[in-house]
Design an enzyme around this catalytic site. Sequence first.
Site, mmCIF file in Angstrom:
data_model
loop_
_atom_site.group_PDB
_atom_site.id
_atom_site.type_symbol
_atom_site.label_atom_id
_atom_site.label_comp_id
_atom_site.label_asym_id
_atom_site.label_seq_id
_atom_site.Cartn_x
_atom_site.Cartn_y
_atom_site.Cartn_z
ATOM 1 N N LYS A 57 -1.930 -7.214 -9.755
ATOM 2 C CA LYS A 57 -2.311 -5.817 -9.973
ATOM 3 C C LYS A 57 -1.065 -5.057 -10.410
ATOM 4 C CE LYS A 57 -2.521 -1.903 -7.726
ATOM 5 N NZ LYS A 57 -2.386 -1.052 -8.912
ATOM 6 N N GLU A 82 15.648 8.174 -1.407
ATOM 7 C CA GLU A 82 15.651 7.589 -2.741
ATOM 8 C C GLU A 82 15.205 8.655 -3.740
ATOM 9 O OE1 GLU A 82 12.573 4.668 -3.671
ATOM 10 O OE2 GLU A 82 14.126 3.388 -4.526
ATOM 11 N N GLU A 139 9.735 -6.147 -1.664
ATOM 12 C CA GLU A 139 10.934 -5.605 -2.338
ATOM 13 C C GLU A 139 10.708 -4.103 -2.433
ATOM 14 O OE1 GLU A 139 13.476 -7.426 -3.162
ATOM 15 O OE2 GLU A 139 12.691 -9.468 -3.282
ATOM 16 N N CYS A 164 15.463 0.357 -8.623
ATOM 17 C CA CYS A 164 15.664 0.210 -7.172
ATOM 18 C C CYS A 164 17.133 -0.040 -6.838
ATOM 19 C CB CYS A 164 14.783 -0.909 -6.645
ATOM 20 S SG CYS A 164 15.029 -2.440 -7.549
HETATM 21 P P1 NAD Z 1 4.258 2.341 -5.196
HETATM 22 O O1 NAD Z 1 4.541 1.758 -3.853
HETATM 23 O O2 NAD Z 1 3.632 3.679 -5.259
HETATM 24 O O3 NAD Z 1 3.286 1.383 -6.017
HETATM 25 C C1 NAD Z 1 3.592 0.026 -6.238
HETATM 26 C C2 NAD Z 1 2.300 -0.752 -6.420
HETATM 27 O O4 NAD Z 1 1.572 -0.730 -5.181
HETATM 28 C C3 NAD Z 1 1.360 -0.156 -7.468
HETATM 29 O O5 NAD Z 1 0.733 -1.201 -8.170
HETATM 30 C C4 NAD Z 1 0.367 0.619 -6.615
HETATM 31 O O6 NAD Z 1 -0.877 0.808 -7.259
HETATM 32 C C5 NAD Z 1 0.248 -0.304 -5.416
HETATM 33 N N1 NAD Z 1 -0.249 0.318 -4.177
HETATM 34 C C6 NAD Z 1 -0.153 1.624 -3.784
HETATM 35 N N2 NAD Z 1 -0.736 1.791 -2.590
HETATM 36 C C7 NAD Z 1 -1.193 0.575 -2.198
HETATM 37 C C8 NAD Z 1 -1.887 0.082 -1.050
HETATM 38 N N3 NAD Z 1 -2.244 0.888 -0.051
HETATM 39 N N4 NAD Z 1 -2.194 -1.225 -0.980
HETATM 40 C C9 NAD Z 1 -1.827 -2.069 -1.963
HETATM 41 N N5 NAD Z 1 -1.191 -1.666 -3.097
HETATM 42 C C10 NAD Z 1 -0.876 -0.360 -3.197
HETATM 43 O O7 NAD Z 1 5.641 2.284 -6.005
HETATM 44 P P2 NAD Z 1 5.931 2.871 -7.471
HETATM 45 O O8 NAD Z 1 6.016 4.356 -7.402
HETATM 46 O O9 NAD Z 1 5.030 2.235 -8.457
HETATM 47 O O10 NAD Z 1 7.405 2.252 -7.737
HETATM 48 C C11 NAD Z 1 8.596 2.871 -7.347
HETATM 49 C C12 NAD Z 1 9.129 2.228 -6.072
HETATM 50 O O11 NAD Z 1 9.328 0.835 -6.254
HETATM 51 C C13 NAD Z 1 10.489 2.770 -5.666
HETATM 52 O O12 NAD Z 1 10.497 3.032 -4.289
HETATM 53 C C14 NAD Z 1 11.438 1.633 -5.998
HETATM 54 O O13 NAD Z 1 12.635 1.607 -5.259
HETATM 55 C C15 NAD Z 1 10.598 0.450 -5.727
HETATM 56 N N6 NAD Z 1 11.130 -0.709 -6.415
HETATM 57 C C16 NAD Z 1 11.749 -1.683 -5.669
HETATM 58 C C17 NAD Z 1 12.297 -2.789 -6.295
HETATM 59 C C18 NAD Z 1 12.972 -3.887 -5.505
HETATM 60 O O14 NAD Z 1 13.203 -4.939 -6.065
HETATM 61 N N7 NAD Z 1 13.273 -3.679 -4.240
HETATM 62 C C19 NAD Z 1 12.227 -2.902 -7.689
HETATM 63 C C20 NAD Z 1 11.593 -1.888 -8.412
HETATM 64 C C21 NAD Z 1 11.038 -0.791 -7.759
#
Ligand code: NAD
Length: 481
Positions: free
Chosen positions: A173, A383, A248, A282
């Site tokens: 997804k 962040e 992650e 990130c």
């Molecule tokens: P997000 O957590 O809002 O969404 C990530 C994914 O999770 C999306 O596909 C979203 O639709 C899904 N999602 C949301 N709620 C969910 C639920 N209840 N159950 C299952 N899936 C769900 O994150 P974002 O805004 O898309 O991305 C930014 C974040 O990602 C930042 O915090 C960033 O630091 C982090 N990030 C971390 C890494 C790493 O390697 N640690 C790398 C890139 C981004």
Amino acid sequence: MYYLKMLIDGQLVDSISGDATVIHNPANQEPIAEVPVGRREDVRLALNAAQRAFPKWAETTSQRRGEILHEGARLVRQRIGEIARLLTLEEGKPLKQAKREVLSSANALDYYAEEGKRNFGEWVPTESRQTRSLVIKQPIGVAAIITPWNYPVDLLAWKVGPALAAGCTVVAKPSSKAPLAATAFAQAVNDAGTPAGVVNVVHGSGREVGAELVENPTSRKIAFTGETDTGRWIMEHAAQHIKRISLELGGQSPFIVCKDASIDDAVESCVQRAFSNMGQICISVNRIYVADEIADEFISKFVDRTVELKIGDGLDPDVDLGPMFNEAQRQKTQEHIADALGKGAKVLCGGHEPEGEEYKRGFFFLPTVLSHANHTMRVMREETFGPVAPVMRFKTLDDALRLANDTRYGLAAYIFTNDLTTAIYAAERLEAGGIGVNVNSVIETQAPFGAWKLSGFGHERAHYGLEEYLEIKHIRFGLVR
Ligand code: NAD
């Protein structure tokens, strides 16, 4: 307009409900694509397809799986122009950086095509001469892969590659906000000869489609990249079925510049890592700590270099920075800057949107350097996920390390020094999964990428990445003579 589909059981399909939504270009808010909005029933179809495909894929030889992954990599490279363009259009990053991301995703497939063949077991010494013990590793089952919008192709590829190499089948997804390039990547893997049902892609909200992937017992593994709060929710709900998970999550990375550092190298590395992809990384540099003795020189060169960065539509080949991803990200950045200014910070450059007609309709923001930062400011503790680099001076290395570790996150930390003892002393004390010494990235194909503290757990890349999709089995033999 581009019309996206879901990929279920080898077929390109719309959502069962027929609902769809429109994706807009962050550089000008023009509509670029229509995307199906899936619901729980779409996810169930995909999970069932992945479950049906699993036994045969698990028994396919690692050689054959490797051939398919290599072919997937070849197709991704062949389609790089199209995939990278979709990525720039939906996410905003400049085209040359989008191409680099797509190349990295092809590399993930090539790497795991080979790493899958090294899924060795062990023949272990036993307590008795009458027994023998064999340890083998087998695929977990159906892996649900949930990814964010900032590196949608790369973050998908470094999960799909090891999952398929291990013998798992996948339901992915991508972020509902940036699903285009990720789906084009998955389509290339599917076109590489992957049997129907091995790779599935569903679209829809995290709250519904993501939640079904986590809560449905058919998925045995959840590989997630995204926000810490979402990771926490996933961990709680995956616990219901005791699923294997890897998370992650968010980061808040410090960058320490010691008095003996090569200042020009530190400046260049820091500018790139603080502002690339508009700070929406990130492992972005979120906080800079500079030794008092060199602070004036570092800060002045850092600001000079920052104002040189060219900002504009990512499709323009000359730009260094594109727009931010959306208005919410830009607003959060502005809020963090306002909070810092209210607590004594000073803007050395940036701090607002660029002026000019070409920026009016996009989510542009100038890369911003703040001085006089302190740890009461949100920008030093939360962040931001935006192009803001707050700078704070330090007197002793121990002070810098204490400040660097004064965070709930633990993804990456950077230190610039030309003294080996200082480098080792600091690297051993920084609380993060990856430490960069005189480099601005902690990502290396054959080394683990992972986190400490609220930044998550589990690893990607190297053989560690493969292990995340494998179960261990001990087979004990009694000998009859
Ligand atoms: P997000 O957590 O809002 O969404 C990530 C994914 O999770 C999306 O596909 C979203 O639709 C899904 N999602 C949301 N709620 C969910 C639920 N209840 N159950 C299952 N899936 C769900 O994150 P974002 O805004 O898309 O991305 C930014 C974040 O990602 C930042 O915090 C960033 O630091 C982090 N990030 C971390 C890494 C790493 O390697 N640690 C790398 C890139 C981004």
